[in-house]
Enzyme design. Structure first.
Site, PDB file in Angstrom:
ATOM      1  N   SER A   1     -14.416  25.333 -26.790  1.00  0.00           N
ATOM      2  CA  SER A   1     -14.491  24.117 -27.587  1.00  0.00           C
ATOM      3  C   SER A   1     -13.344  24.112 -28.580  1.00  0.00           C
ATOM      4  CB  SER A   1     -15.829  24.088 -28.324  1.00  0.00           C
ATOM      5  OG  SER A   1     -15.727  23.290 -29.486  1.00  0.00           O
TER       6      SER A   1
ATOM      7  N   TYR B   1      -9.088  -7.663  12.649  1.00  0.00           N
ATOM      8  CA  TYR B   1      -8.418  -7.061  11.502  1.00  0.00           C
ATOM      9  C   TYR B   1      -8.283  -8.071  10.369  1.00  0.00           C
ATOM     10  CZ  TYR B   1      -5.090  -4.880   8.394  1.00  0.00           C
ATOM     11  OH  TYR B   1      -4.505  -4.360   7.271  1.00  0.00           O
TER      12      TYR B   1
ATOM     13  N   SER C   1       0.841  -1.207   0.000  1.00  0.00           N
ATOM     14  CA  SER C   1       0.000   0.000   0.000  1.00  0.00           C
ATOM     15  C   SER C   1       0.873   1.254   0.000  1.00  0.00           C
ATOM     16  CB  SER C   1      -0.916   0.001   1.228  1.00  0.00           C
ATOM     17  OG  SER C   1      -0.165  -0.201   2.414  1.00  0.00           O
TER      18      SER C   1
ATOM     19  N   LYS D   1     -18.306  28.649 -28.367  1.00  0.00           N
ATOM     20  CA  LYS D   1     -18.686  27.958 -27.130  1.00  0.00           C
ATOM     21  C   LYS D   1     -17.981  28.476 -25.889  1.00  0.00           C
ATOM     22  CE  LYS D   1     -20.474  24.088 -26.996  1.00  0.00           C
ATOM     23  NZ  LYS D   1     -21.724  23.690 -26.388  1.00  0.00           N
TER      24      LYS D   1
ATOM     25  N   THR E   1     -40.685  23.737  -9.846  1.00  0.00           N
ATOM     26  CA  THR E   1     -40.837  22.349  -9.399  1.00  0.00           C
ATOM     27  C   THR E   1     -40.970  21.545 -10.687  1.00  0.00           C
ATOM     28  OG1 THR E   1     -43.249  22.409  -9.283  1.00  0.00           O
ATOM     29  CG2 THR E   1     -42.067  23.030  -7.268  1.00  0.00           C
ATOM     30  N   HIS E   2     -40.466  20.357 -10.702  1.00  0.00           N
ATOM     31  CA  HIS E   2     -40.462  19.519 -11.920  1.00  0.00           C
ATOM     32  C   HIS E   2     -39.781  20.226 -13.095  1.00  0.00           C
ATOM     33  CE1 HIS E   2     -43.589  17.076  -9.867  1.00  0.00           C
ATOM     34  NE2 HIS E   2     -43.994  18.272  -9.452  1.00  0.00           N
TER      35      HIS E   2
ATOM     36  N   GLN F   1      -7.119  -2.664   4.354  1.00  0.00           N
ATOM     37  CA  GLN F   1      -6.181  -1.796   3.649  1.00  0.00           C
ATOM     38  C   GLN F   1      -6.889  -1.073   2.486  1.00  0.00           C
ATOM     39  OE1 GLN F   1      -1.975  -2.964   3.179  1.00  0.00           O
ATOM     40  NE2 GLN F   1      -2.418  -3.109   1.013  1.00  0.00           N
TER      41      GLN F   1
ATOM     42  N   LYS G   1      -8.191   2.858   2.254  1.00  0.00           N
ATOM     43  CA  LYS G   1      -7.420   4.081   2.043  1.00  0.00           C
ATOM     44  C   LYS G   1      -7.683   4.785   0.736  1.00  0.00           C
ATOM     45  CE  LYS G   1      -4.108   2.429   5.169  1.00  0.00           C
ATOM     46  NZ  LYS G   1      -5.042   1.272   5.273  1.00  0.00           N
TER      47      LYS G   1
ATOM     48  N   GLU H   1     -19.764  21.092 -14.368  1.00  0.00           N
ATOM     49  CA  GLU H   1     -20.042  19.726 -14.841  1.00  0.00           C
ATOM     50  C   GLU H   1     -19.149  18.702 -14.140  1.00  0.00           C
ATOM     51  OE1 GLU H   1     -21.416  20.382 -19.451  1.00  0.00           O
ATOM     52  OE2 GLU H   1     -19.348  20.768 -18.927  1.00  0.00           O
TER      53      GLU H   1
HETATM   54  N1  ARG Z   1      -1.027  -1.591   5.389  1.00  0.00           N
HETATM   55  C1  ARG Z   1      -1.910  -2.194   6.338  1.00  0.00           C
HETATM   56  C2  ARG Z   1      -3.301  -1.550   6.244  1.00  0.00           C
HETATM   57  O1  ARG Z   1      -3.400  -0.550   5.682  1.00  0.00           O
HETATM   58  C3  ARG Z   1      -1.375  -1.979   7.714  1.00  0.00           C
HETATM   59  C4  ARG Z   1      -1.828  -3.020   8.691  1.00  0.00           C
HETATM   60  C5  ARG Z   1      -1.218  -4.324   8.351  1.00  0.00           C
HETATM   61  N2  ARG Z   1      -1.544  -5.295   9.313  1.00  0.00           N
HETATM   62  C6  ARG Z   1      -1.385  -6.590   9.103  1.00  0.00           C
HETATM   63  N3  ARG Z   1      -1.747  -7.377  10.045  1.00  0.00           N
HETATM   64  N4  ARG Z   1      -0.932  -7.046   7.958  1.00  0.00           N
HETATM   65  O2  ARG Z   1      -4.273  -2.077   6.727  1.00  0.00           O
END
Ligand code: ARG
Length: 477
Positions: free
Chosen positions: A298, A338, A44, A304, A176-177, A343, A346, A311
């Site tokens: 354009s 977990y 990551s 234009k 409205t509408h 991951q 993110k 948009e």
């Molecule tokens: N890069 C991992 C995440 O974003 C960090 C946690 C990793 N934990 C593990 N037990 N492999 O979730």
């Protein structure tokens, strides 16, 4: 010679093994190296490196807490914090050399710390897991970003209220509408969005309370046998609360989903505003002129001027909804606690934060430079029978039951359509042909401005009500 060679080969193999072990912090129980494709599939680092300031802050707090508890010595904590500080400077200046084989930012920083300060660096991860570490980093990051977005939304609201005040006299058709309905003040329209953004602000503030909880000390999932002082770490990191259940703490991403939902509605509101601006800037409506700086041309049609910014805000809203579905789907089937699936929180989160910040900022700037074409808006407010309801309400005032009044005015509208007349063109004589209670005082009621001025219910569009609301807003309610 053979023997020497064999010896050399053995040594080089051992070195390889050692290298491998030092490369992966979890290498102890592994006999084979990670497949390169797995490395890139699981990494990551490409996107979580933006968490580095929070990762460093969390580690500094953790190290200080470890020292206070006597788990590491004060000198060791000093050394760790000094090392982290130096890494922070490298990261800040862009001189930090990332090793793409590191799984994530947490591993990259820990490895660099050990490379820099040696054995003492190996003590930092005491009583901590990446599971509570990443949850902490994400909360620190999102708390800061939420504060920034809150400031931007406040600025957007301020801009809307200022424009409403400036344009307080402008009357326009309300729809409205997407059909003309009744005249309203442009200021009332603008303040409708103020209310939406106000709710967005409230939602973000509320969500921030649940972001602001410290998970550190939950370790992998069970807590730890080491005597950590979680309250102290929370104090250092300015968290008002600590999480109460370690299993929940490492697997909870509710705050991410909540934030993306709050962001989705904020985007929805901006998108609706943009949709109106797109329509209004068309020749067909002609209600606004968007500044050249916020439009594009354009490549083929020289005449234009396109409202691309508006948009794109509308278009990007779709992607944010996608992010919401992504995080909700990641969460729905996870066994406790977990799982690496987490991951995947993110990229949707970071994309949402970036997009919302860009969209709110640019919309605020764009609003600042919109010219409202008052003559056209006011002319259109008079057309299309926008005061038909006022006519029916006039009859009600004279004692005609509303349903009957509705029917009478419906027939007047049909008559006008046949005679190709607008309501404002009708004479008293014609009106009296439909009902005898019509008197001279009805005629001014057919004007858009009078229609607006009579909508005095609280929350209505009458100028005094709107002015009142602007005052409340200015005084912070
Ligand atoms: N890069 C991992 C995440 O974003 C960090 C946690 C990793 N934990 C593990 N037990 N492999 O979730």
């Amino acid at each position: 010679m053979t023997k020497i060679r064999g010896h050399l080969v053995r040594i080089s193999m051992e070195m390889k093994g050692n290298n491998f072990k030092s490369k992966k912090p979890w290498g102890g129980r592994f006999k084979q190296e990670t497949d390169r494709r797995v490395e890139s599939f699981t990494s990551s680092l490409a996107y979580d490196r933006r968490l580095y300031p929070y990762d460093l802050a969390g580690s500094v707090a953790h190290a200080r807490m470890l020292a206070r508890q006597g788990i590491v010595s004060p000198g060791e904590a000093e050394e760790i914090c000094g090392g982290l500080q130096a890494l922070g400077e490298e990261l800040e200046s862009g001189n930090f050399r990332f090793d793409e084989s590191d799984e994530d930012i947490h591993m990259a920083i820990e490895k660099a710390l050990i490379a820099r300060i040696g054995k003492t660096g190996e003590k930092l991860h005491t009583g901590r897991s990446r599971n509570d570490q990443v949850a902490l980093d994400l909360r620190l990051y999102l708390r800061e970003q939420t504060d920034l977005i809150l400031r931007l939304v406040a600025a957007l609201k301020k801009r809307l209220a200022a424009t409403a005040k400036k344009e307080i006299e402008v009357v326009m058709p309300g729809y409205t509408h997407l059909q003309k309905a009744q005249p309203v003040l442009l200021a009332h329209y603008l303040l409708a969005f103020w209310e939406m953004f106000d709710r967005d602000e409230e939602r973000l503030r509320d969500c921030r309370k649940r972001i602001d909880v410290m998970p550190l000390g939950s370790a992998a999932l069970a807590g730890t046998s080491l005597p950590l002082d979680r309250e102290y770490a929370a104090e250092l990191l300015q968290f008002p609360r600590i999480s109460r259940n370690s299993m929940d703490a490492v697997s909870d991403r509710d705050f991410v989903a909540e934030f993306i939902f709050a962001a989705s509605l904020l985007m929805a509101h901006m998108s609706r505003f943009c949709e109106d601006l797109i329509l209004w800037s068309s020749r067909e409506f002609g209600y606004v002129e968007i500044s050249d700086a916020f439009t594009t041309g354009s490549s083929i049609m020289p005449q234009k001027k396109n409202p691309d910014v508006a948009e794109l805000i509308r278009g990007k809203t779709g992607r944010i909804y996608g992010n919401l579905i992504a995080i909700l789907t990641v969460l729905k089937g996870l066994p406790m606690t977990y799982n690496r699936d987490l991951q995947e929180d993110k990229e949707p989160l970071f994309d949402t934060v970036d997009t919302v910040i860009a969209a709110v900022t640019i919309l605020t700037e764009m609003i600042d430079r919109i010219v409202y074409l008052r003559p056209r808006m006011e002319a259109e407010a008079e057309l299309g029978f926008t005061t038909a309801t006022d006519l029916a309400e006039y009859l009600v005032e004279k004692g005609v039951p509303f349903r009957e009044a509705h029917g009478i005015v419906g027939r007047i509208v049909a008559y006008c359509l046949d005679a190709r007349k607008e309501l404002a063109m009708i004479t008293l004589k014609e009106l009296r042909g439909f009902h005898s209670v019509f008197a001279r005082d009805v005629l001014p009621r057919l004007k858009a401005a009078s229609s607006v001025s009579m909508k005095t219910t609280s929350g209505g569009t009458a100028p005094e009500r709107v002015a009142e609301r602007i005052r409340e807003i200015e005084q912070g309610e």
